[in-house]
Scaffold this motif. Structure first.
Motif, PDB file in Angstrom:
ATOM      1  N   ALA A 124       9.863  -6.617   8.321  1.00 23.92           N
ATOM      2  CA  ALA A 124      10.110  -6.885   9.733  1.00 23.92           C
ATOM      3  C   ALA A 124      10.545  -8.320   9.959  1.00 23.92           C
ATOM      4  O   ALA A 124      11.464  -8.599  10.730  1.00 23.92           O
ATOM      5  CB  ALA A 124       8.853  -6.586  10.541  1.00 23.92           C
ATOM      6  N   ILE A 152      -3.280  -1.433   8.933  1.00 24.61           N
ATOM      7  CA  ILE A 152      -4.453  -2.313   8.855  1.00 24.61           C
ATOM      8  C   ILE A 152      -5.685  -1.607   9.402  1.00 24.61           C
ATOM      9  O   ILE A 152      -6.756  -1.631   8.791  1.00 24.61           O
ATOM     10  CB  ILE A 152      -4.206  -3.632   9.621  1.00 24.61           C
ATOM     11  N   VAL A 153      -5.508  -0.938  10.536  1.00 26.63           N
ATOM     12  CA  VAL A 153      -6.642  -0.232  11.137  1.00 26.63           C
ATOM     13  C   VAL A 153      -7.182   0.831  10.171  1.00 26.63           C
ATOM     14  O   VAL A 153      -8.383   0.915   9.929  1.00 26.63           O
ATOM     15  CB  VAL A 153      -6.235   0.416  12.477  1.00 26.63           C
ATOM     16  N   GLU A 168      16.517  -3.138  14.942  1.00 26.86           N
ATOM     17  CA  GLU A 168      15.490  -2.622  15.845  1.00 26.86           C
ATOM     18  C   GLU A 168      14.687  -1.515  15.167  1.00 26.86           C
ATOM     19  O   GLU A 168      13.478  -1.415  15.340  1.00 26.86           O
ATOM     20  CB  GLU A 168      16.122  -2.132  17.150  1.00 26.86           C
ATOM     21  N   GLN A 187       0.795  -4.008   3.176  1.00 22.65           N
ATOM     22  CA  GLN A 187       0.762  -4.820   4.397  1.00 22.65           C
ATOM     23  C   GLN A 187       1.829  -5.893   4.389  1.00 22.65           C
ATOM     24  O   GLN A 187       2.619  -5.999   5.312  1.00 22.65           O
ATOM     25  CB  GLN A 187      -0.594  -5.510   4.534  1.00 22.65           C
ATOM     26  N   LEU A 217       2.515  -1.438  10.694  1.00 21.96           N
ATOM     27  CA  LEU A 217       1.553  -2.365  10.093  1.00 21.96           C
ATOM     28  C   LEU A 217       0.206  -2.323  10.824  1.00 21.96           C
ATOM     29  O   LEU A 217      -0.854  -2.331  10.195  1.00 21.96           O
ATOM     30  CB  LEU A 217       2.146  -3.777  10.111  1.00 21.96           C
ATOM     31  N   ILE A 218       0.267  -2.253  12.155  1.00 24.36           N
ATOM     32  CA  ILE A 218      -0.977  -2.205  12.939  1.00 24.36           C
ATOM     33  C   ILE A 218      -1.846  -1.032  12.465  1.00 24.36           C
ATOM     34  O   ILE A 218      -3.025  -1.195  12.172  1.00 24.36           O
ATOM     35  CB  ILE A 218      -0.678  -2.027  14.439  1.00 24.36           C
ATOM     36  N   PHE A 219      -1.219   0.126  12.376  1.00 24.53           N
ATOM     37  CA  PHE A 219      -1.984   1.323  12.017  1.00 24.53           C
ATOM     38  C   PHE A 219      -2.461   1.270  10.571  1.00 24.53           C
ATOM     39  O   PHE A 219      -3.548   1.719  10.253  1.00 24.53           O
ATOM     40  CB  PHE A 219      -1.145   2.576  12.270  1.00 24.53           C
ATOM     41  N   ASN A 242       6.468  -3.574  11.976  1.00 19.51           N
ATOM     42  CA  ASN A 242       5.304  -4.291  12.511  1.00 19.51           C
ATOM     43  C   ASN A 242       4.337  -3.338  13.198  1.00 19.51           C
ATOM     44  O   ASN A 242       3.123  -3.534  13.168  1.00 19.51           O
ATOM     45  CB  ASN A 242       5.754  -5.347  13.526  1.00 19.51           C
ATOM     46  N   PHE A 243       4.906  -2.335  13.838  1.00 24.64           N
ATOM     47  CA  PHE A 243       4.092  -1.360  14.555  1.00 24.64           C
ATOM     48  C   PHE A 243       3.302  -0.508  13.558  1.00 24.64           C
ATOM     49  O   PHE A 243       2.112  -0.275  13.726  1.00 24.64           O
ATOM     50  CB  PHE A 243       5.015  -0.497  15.417  1.00 24.64           C
ATOM     51  N   LEU A 303      12.310  -3.237  12.766  1.00 25.17           N
ATOM     52  CA  LEU A 303      11.224  -4.002  13.382  1.00 25.17           C
ATOM     53  C   LEU A 303      10.005  -3.136  13.692  1.00 25.17           C
ATOM     54  O   LEU A 303       8.910  -3.652  13.868  1.00 25.17           O
ATOM     55  CB  LEU A 303      11.714  -4.702  14.659  1.00 25.17           C
ATOM     56  N   TRP A 304      10.204  -1.828  13.744  1.00 25.67           N
ATOM     57  CA  TRP A 304       9.049  -0.956  13.948  1.00 25.67           C
ATOM     58  C   TRP A 304       8.063  -1.064  12.791  1.00 25.67           C
ATOM     59  O   TRP A 304       6.932  -0.594  12.882  1.00 25.67           O
ATOM     60  CB  TRP A 304       9.481   0.498  14.144  1.00 25.67           C
ATOM     61  N   PHE A 351       5.295  -6.517   6.539  1.00 28.21           N
ATOM     62  CA  PHE A 351       5.477  -7.791   7.239  1.00 28.21           C
ATOM     63  C   PHE A 351       6.800  -8.440   6.846  1.00 28.21           C
ATOM     64  O   PHE A 351       7.589  -8.861   7.690  1.00 28.21           O
ATOM     65  CB  PHE A 351       4.301  -8.718   6.920  1.00 28.21           C
TER      66      PHE A 351
END
Ligand code: NA
Ligand code: NA
Lengths: 168, 454, 340
Positions: free
Chosen positions: A58, A30-31, A17, A51, A26-28, A23-24, A20-21, A55
């Motif tokens: 996760a 990429i942004v 768990e 990136q 990863l969002i930032f 992935n979270f 797996l963060w 990926f």
């Protein structure tokens, strides 16, 4: 044995768990990168590689996590109609004949794969890419180990269940 | 029959058996590859057979896994999944779909039509079937069920719309097909446009007529006050979708960039409508992890299956058997398509492309078929590539073993059983086959647009 | 006589799994190994069978070296330039900007120290492979652009697909480069992810449709005056082969060297003519000032690379020395190129 299984699963769950963060994050990432590129016309090859590193991280821990959480998909057309005992047997067959040998094989072959990468100090072939390729490659054996532990915990539970010791 | 052929049949037999007794899909596919290798080695030892099989070959799995890990394209997968989960968990998707329902309330089936059109948009932006099926399912299935759509129609709509992704350009399948066949990607992109739109149109027509019966929602004429509320519900998420998908479509952002922005945007939307707390966020992140991983596990399993199949020279065996068929050109092409369709039961499109295309493309080239595309190079290969693409797409949503069906099963609520999904996709498969026949009989459908461009 | 016949090719059946870095549908790059495989099977009387694998079969071309070295496949076909991340000197054995043409390049390889150093590179890095040369290609085009390039200023800020050491040169010219596979180039150009690209020779570039999407095709190919491709064979596998089969494979490689050169030289002009006449492509030549700028940048790249990697320096020095010696022959023996 179920107790041992619970212990293994609890540890795996905590660890996965946490992973797996990725992935979270990863969002930032990429942004951030998109903003840097379009607003400041600034690109950074290592960020692009980071990136897929995140990926991969996760995704792989997720495979073990999904085993613990029973969320790998199956065709349950017949399975749903099986008695609990037979369902357990199918699950045992899955873990013993499919999961453990498969990921052990990958584990075995990945060792030399990582070793090679480490030995030549492999790095990204893109200019400005990330060094230490072996680190991300080492994720493969690590993840296979996690997956095997997850499968082992399932087996322990199933053996107990099939012996009628624990029907939880 | 040669021992190799028997072994191939055994291999497919084991897989079907595993899948039907309920072995988890990813591990059924992986396990079949492993067990077949073991079986071959045992036979070689005790029965004087000469199967090509060894574990060294399966060692290539490590490299295959690494190439999946390091694919910058697949990075978009968790992002799209997260976007879908976020939109669902925050209730935004439901609001959006409900609003569609109200706006189209005079049009029966408006909701399902909206899903198909969003699917078409998605298709144009990402070629990852898993991502589009999951995203569409999360967003639309609960609302469709609530509005009286049958489980079957809801599932069929999502599956078929989700699968459009590999056909409609720019699609990674077309890129790989072009690469393997040695034709121009641009031609292939142009060639796929018309068949893709025809398929979408046929889906829409079917849904429209079908929904007359199943759509049980009331027809409420819109009030003036409603309109503002509806637009408030529709505009933010739709704007997000259009920004994300549009930016990919028009080449402003790469699919990965757009997917990340989409995930971020969905999070902001959820936050601003006060639906985002730590618990929801955590749940979404974990769900994203699980969903992404089960899709990736299936891809890894499929790599094992195809490595074994290729080591057994299954592709050569298939080719020899096809060539030995006593049919003319038409018969051979149909046999190849049938074979690809069957393989689609077991393998991902990447694997099928790798196994089949190198052996069948030369067969098609050698036929020297007459094609209507004037001035178009290798028109027959382009036509054939689109036939293959549509066939593959069909086989993903064909029971019993269709990847899209399982992706859908993996994310739908418990009350939806596999049999609902199976039943739901059948009409769509029929439509697919009709379009396939159309392309087969009239190659111009495919070749008209690229020959204009050339 | 009968015993001799039975012992043909050592009486051993060999199955050679070759992983190719190029899809077999690609002309010259991809199909020369296919032709070689067919010839091997034919000439060995069936003693050698070849199983050709596509790059994606083994997890992409980057995976091939490790797969061959560890024996997961028997052999690999491709370019040492792909291994730059593992062995910085790799590209020197495949293609060198402002480097030798096919003739002198082969001369350095086979008559000079080239092959020795080539093998040594793999040995020193701990890769268990035997290296053979099996394809040589004439010059490539140095790029497809959407606009005319007249000065360094026009290049600035472009995003371009570029291969090998040439990419480093382009970086020096303020071009941001990335390396994409053959199939990825067209969609990347179409979507504007890249503004320009180089790939290969006109006949190969045609296959991926570059003439449709960029109309300015630049020459000469300063970055790749000739390109060598390799066949790497797992060393254990190689050592176990009967001598006759080793010889056969070497001969097949040599034949392929000749075939690929002939095919490469012979199939370009028609394509270039078609490009101009049918598809409105402008064939352009870099002006002297641009070529000088490239060469200057290249010299800087060499300096940097030599400082970074000792073996790169060693190979570069050897190659440069050979070319210096060779120039005495070249300058006297050949007619000047601009004679017409
Ligand atoms: Na697409
Ligand atoms: Na199917």
């Amino acid at each position: 044995m179920t107790q041992l299984a619970k212990w293994i699963e609890a540890a795996l769950k905590k660890f996965c768990e946490l992973c797996l963060w990725a992935n979270f994050i990863l969002i930032f990432l990429i942004v951030f990168q998109v903003v840097a590129r379009y607003a400041f016309n600034f690109t950074w090859a290592s960020l692009e590689e980071l990136q897929w590193h995140l990926f991969a991280f996760a995704m792989f821990t997720g495979v073990a996590y999904a085993i613990v959480e029973n969320s790998h998909v199956r065709a349950d057309l017949l399975f749903a109609k099986f008695a609990k005992k037979w369902q357990d047997r199918v699950e045992l067959l899955t873990m013993v004949f499919c999961v453990i040998p498969f990921f052990s094989l990958i584990l075995f072959y990945s060792l030399s794969f990582v070793e090679r990468s480490y030995a030549v100090g492999e790095m990204s072939s893109a200019p400005g890419g990330l060094p230490y390729r072996w680190l991300i490659k080492a994720l493969i054996p690590l993840a296979c180990l996690l997956i095997n532990f997850a499968a082992l915990a399932k087996i322990l539970r199933l053996i107990d269940a099939l012996r009628g010791k624990d029907v939880s | 029959m040669y021992p190799e052929e028997l072994m191939l049949i055994a291999m497919f037999g084991i897989l079907l058996l595993f899948i039907f007794i309920g072995v988890r899909i990813a591990f059924a596919i992986a396990g079949t590859g492993m067990l077949t290798t073991v079986l071959c080695l045992i036979c070689n030892k005790y029965f004087e057979t000469n199967f090509f099989a060894d574990f060294n070959n399966l060692g290539l799995l490590v490299n295959r896994v690494y190439s999946l890990m390091s694919s910058s394209l697949l990075v978009a997968l968790p992002m799209f999944v997260f976007m879908g989960i976020m939109l669902e968990k925050s209730g935004l998707a439901e609001n959006l779909m409900e609003s569609f329902q109200k706006i189209f309330s005079s049009v029966r089936g408006g909701l399902a039509l909206a899903v198909t059109l969003i699917g078409l948009l998605l298709a144009a932006s990402t070629g990852i079937i898993g991502a589009s099926v999951v995203l569409l399912a999360l967003m639309s299935i609960p609302t469709m069920l609530k509005n009286g759509y049958s489980k079957e129609l809801a599932c069929g709509t999502v599956c078929s719309a989700g699968c459009l992704g590999i056909l409609i350009p720019p699609s990674i399948m077309l890129i790989l097909l072009a690469d393997q066949m040695g034709v121009s990607v641009g031609d292939l992109f142009h060639a796929a446009v018309l068949p893709g739109l025809l398929l979408t149109a046929s889906y829409c027509v079917y849904i429209f007529f079908k929904a007359q019966k199943v759509d049980k929602s009331e027809v409420v004429p819109l009030q003036k006050g409603d309109l503002k509320k509806l637009f408030l519900a529709i505009i933010p998420p739709m704007l997000l979708m259009f920004l994300v998908l549009g930016s990919i479509f028009f080449g402003i952002a790469t699919p990965t960039e757009a997917s990340g922005l989409g995930a971020f945007g969905a999070m902001i939307l959820a936050f601003s409508s006060k639906k985002l707390d730590y618990k929801t966020l955590r749940l979404s992140v974990m769900e994203t992890g699980k969903t992404t991983s089960f899709i990736m596990a299936i891809l890894i399993g499929a790599a094992c299956f195809s490595l074994t199949l290729k080591e057994l020279e299954g592709d050569e065996i298939i080719r020899e058997n096809i060539m030995a068929l006593p049919f003319g050109h038409t018969g051979i092409i149909l046999a190849i398509l049938a074979m690809i369709f069957l393989l689609g039961f077991f393998l991902d499109w990447i694997e099928i492309t790798l196994v089949m295309i190198p052996i069948v493309a030369p067969i098609i080239s050698a036929m020297a078929l007459e094609m209507p595309g004037q001035g178009l190079e290798q028109a027959e290969l382009i036509w054939f590539a689109i036939l293959v693409a549509v066939t593959l797409q069909t086989s993903f949503l064909t029971p019993p073993v269709g990847f899209a069906l399982f992706y859908l099963k993996g994310v739908t609520p418990k009350e939806i059983e596999l049999k609902h999904i199976y039943k739901g996709v059948i009409p769509f498969i029929i439509l697919q086959v009709l379009i396939l026949i159309l392309i087969f009989l009239f190659p111009s459908v495919v070749l008209w647009l690229p020959s204009l461009a050339a | 006589v009968r015993r001799k016949k039975e012992a043909a090719h050592g009486g051993v059946k060999t199955r050679l799994k070759i992983a190719s870095s190029y899809n077999s549908a690609l002309p010259i790059l991809g199909d020369s190994v296919k032709i070689m495989a067919d010839r091997l099977e034919l000439s060995s009387g069936g003693a050698i069978t070849v199983r050709l694998m596509e790059p994606q079969d083994v997890g992409g071309l980057q995976a091939i070296l490790e797969a061959v070295s560890s024996g997961k496949v028997d052999a690999g076909y491709g370019s040492a330039g792909f291994w730059a991340g593992k062995m910085p000197a790799g590209p020197l054995f495949s293609s060198v900007p402002f480097g030798p043409e096919a003739g002198p390049y082969l001369a350095w390889m086979k008559q000079g120290n080239g092959m020795k150093l080539y093998q040594q590179m793999y040995d020193d890095a701990g890769y268990n492979v035997k290296v053979l040369l099996c394809t040589v290609l004439p010059p490539e085009t140095s790029g497809w652009f959407r606009k005319e390039i007249n000065s360094q200023e026009d290049l600035k800020g472009l995003k371009m697909r570029f291969f090998g050491l040439g990419a480093r040169v382009m970086e020096k010219m303020d071009v941001s480069t990335m390396l994409l596979g053959g199939g990825e180039i067209y969609p990347a150009m179409e979507k504007g992810v890249i503004d320009a690209t180089e790939f290969s020779m006109p006949s190969i570039d045609k296959k991926i449709g570059l003439y449709k999407i960029a109309k300015y095709n630049y020459f000469p190919g300063w970055h790749q005056q000739s390109t060598l491709l390799e066949l790497i064979v797992n060393k254990d596998k190689w050592n176990k082969l009967p001598e006759s089969q080793k010889a056969l494979i070497e001969m097949a490689c040599n034949e392929s060297l000749m075939n690929s050169l002939a095919q490469g030289e012979g199939t370009q002009f028609q394509v270039m003519k078609d490009n101009v006449e049918k598809y409105d492509v402008h064939i352009k030549r870099w002006n002297d000032q641009m070529l000088k700028a490239y060469e200057q940048a290249w010299k800087e790249v060499v300096k940097e690379e030599s400082a970074k990697d000792k073996f790169f320096d060693e190979v570069w020095t050897d190659l440069s020395q050979f070319r210096k010696n060779y120039s005495l022959w070249e300058d006297n023996a050949y007619l000047p190129r601009h004679r017409k």
